[in-house]
Design an enzyme around this catalytic site. Structure first.
Site, PDB file in Angstrom:
ATOM      1  CD  GLU A 124      -6.688   0.176  -2.994  1.00 34.00           C
ATOM      2  OE1 GLU A 124      -6.930  -0.652  -2.109  1.00 34.00           O
ATOM      3  OE2 GLU A 124      -6.817   1.391  -2.828  1.00 34.00           O
ATOM      4  CG  ASP A 176      -5.929   2.334   9.201  1.00 34.60           C
ATOM      5  OD1 ASP A 176      -5.998   1.549  10.165  1.00 34.60           O
ATOM      6  OD2 ASP A 176      -6.680   3.313   9.060  1.00 34.60           O
ATOM      7  CG  ASP A 181      -1.834   1.174   1.299  1.00 35.95           C
ATOM      8  OD1 ASP A 181      -2.302   1.606   0.238  1.00 35.95           O
ATOM      9  OD2 ASP A 181      -2.094   1.677   2.413  1.00 35.95           O
TER      10      ASP A 181
END
Lengths: 163, 163
Positions: A66, A138, A7
């Site tokens: 992503e 996160d 990420d």
């Protein structure tokens, strides 16, 4: 099969390594690379070298990243692109193939619904990987979700099982 | 003082090397790195290595890069960010400082007006650098304009003179 979910960000690069074994998934490592540096160029270099070290340490078979479809503003989107670019180059320099998934695909693979909330995704990541706590921060949880999504797509696990 | 202007893209990375000498500017090289590869990761790697070779060949004192304030859509902006990120990392790995300018600053420095057209910028780049033809492709001309802008900001030239 070892899958590294990543990420990317220009301050923090989340990563999560998932291994699929006998139809189940386990996490071997997760965390964030904290990009150091007084300016953007140095932070990007730090992130590039940091995620490269993670790749060298774990030698994943592939990277799961992503896709970007939506963002708040141009500045945020450019920064996200900058961070993505260096992850793509770091993987390519090591001949590690990269697979990309939309945010909705990740949610669908992990929770079963493309509309799932961030909290639902994190709880399912914890359950699927049988972690003793919800992965933090996160960025790391998002990276693990990306890795799970790719494992699911590969058929490396049957249906995701919560035990 | 050697200034390398860079106009990044995931297909073509424009570059233009400008040297300031005795209050005037001359171009020592300009062109585009054509990113090769069947997928994005390979094209980004190719662009990263190609612009790195340009930096190694010319050993510029600094890099001049355009800031991004506006873009057509998220996909274009992310791609631009990806290409920018690798230029920033390539420069930082070589300890070359990067300076960023807004499109309006570049136009103002080169033409005298932040509202100048692309054609006006190209004609002034040709005139200021006393080139026998308008630099092509556009990416190379834009990169030269960025290098001129930084020279101007440094005060490396007085007023830009067309001879």
């Amino acid at each position: 099969m070892k899958i590294l979910g990543v990420d990317p960000g220009t301050r923090f690069v989340g990563f999560g390594l998932v291994r699929s074994k006998l139809g189940s998934l386990q996490s071997e490592d997760y965390g964030v690379v904290v990009a150091q540096g007084a300016d953007l160029a140095h932070r990007l270099r730090s992130a590039f070298e940091g995620i490269g070290e993670v790749m060298d340490r774990h030698r994943p078979d592939c990277v799961s990243l992503e896709e970007v479809f939506f963002s708040k503003n141009v500045q945020t989107t450019v920064k996200l692109g900058e961070a993505r670019g260096l992850v793509l180059v770091a993987a390519c320099l090591r001949d590690i193939p990269v697979h990309e998934y939309s945010p909705a695909s990740v949610k669908k693979a992990v929770v079963g619904s493309g509309q799932a909330s961030k909290i639902q995704v994190q709880l399912m990541v914890r359950a699927v990987l049988r972690l003793s706590e919800t992965p933090r921060p996160d960025h790391a949880a998002d990276a693990l979700a990306l890795a799970i999504c790719h494992a699911h797509r590969l058929g490396a696990v049957g249906a995701l099982r919560v035990r």
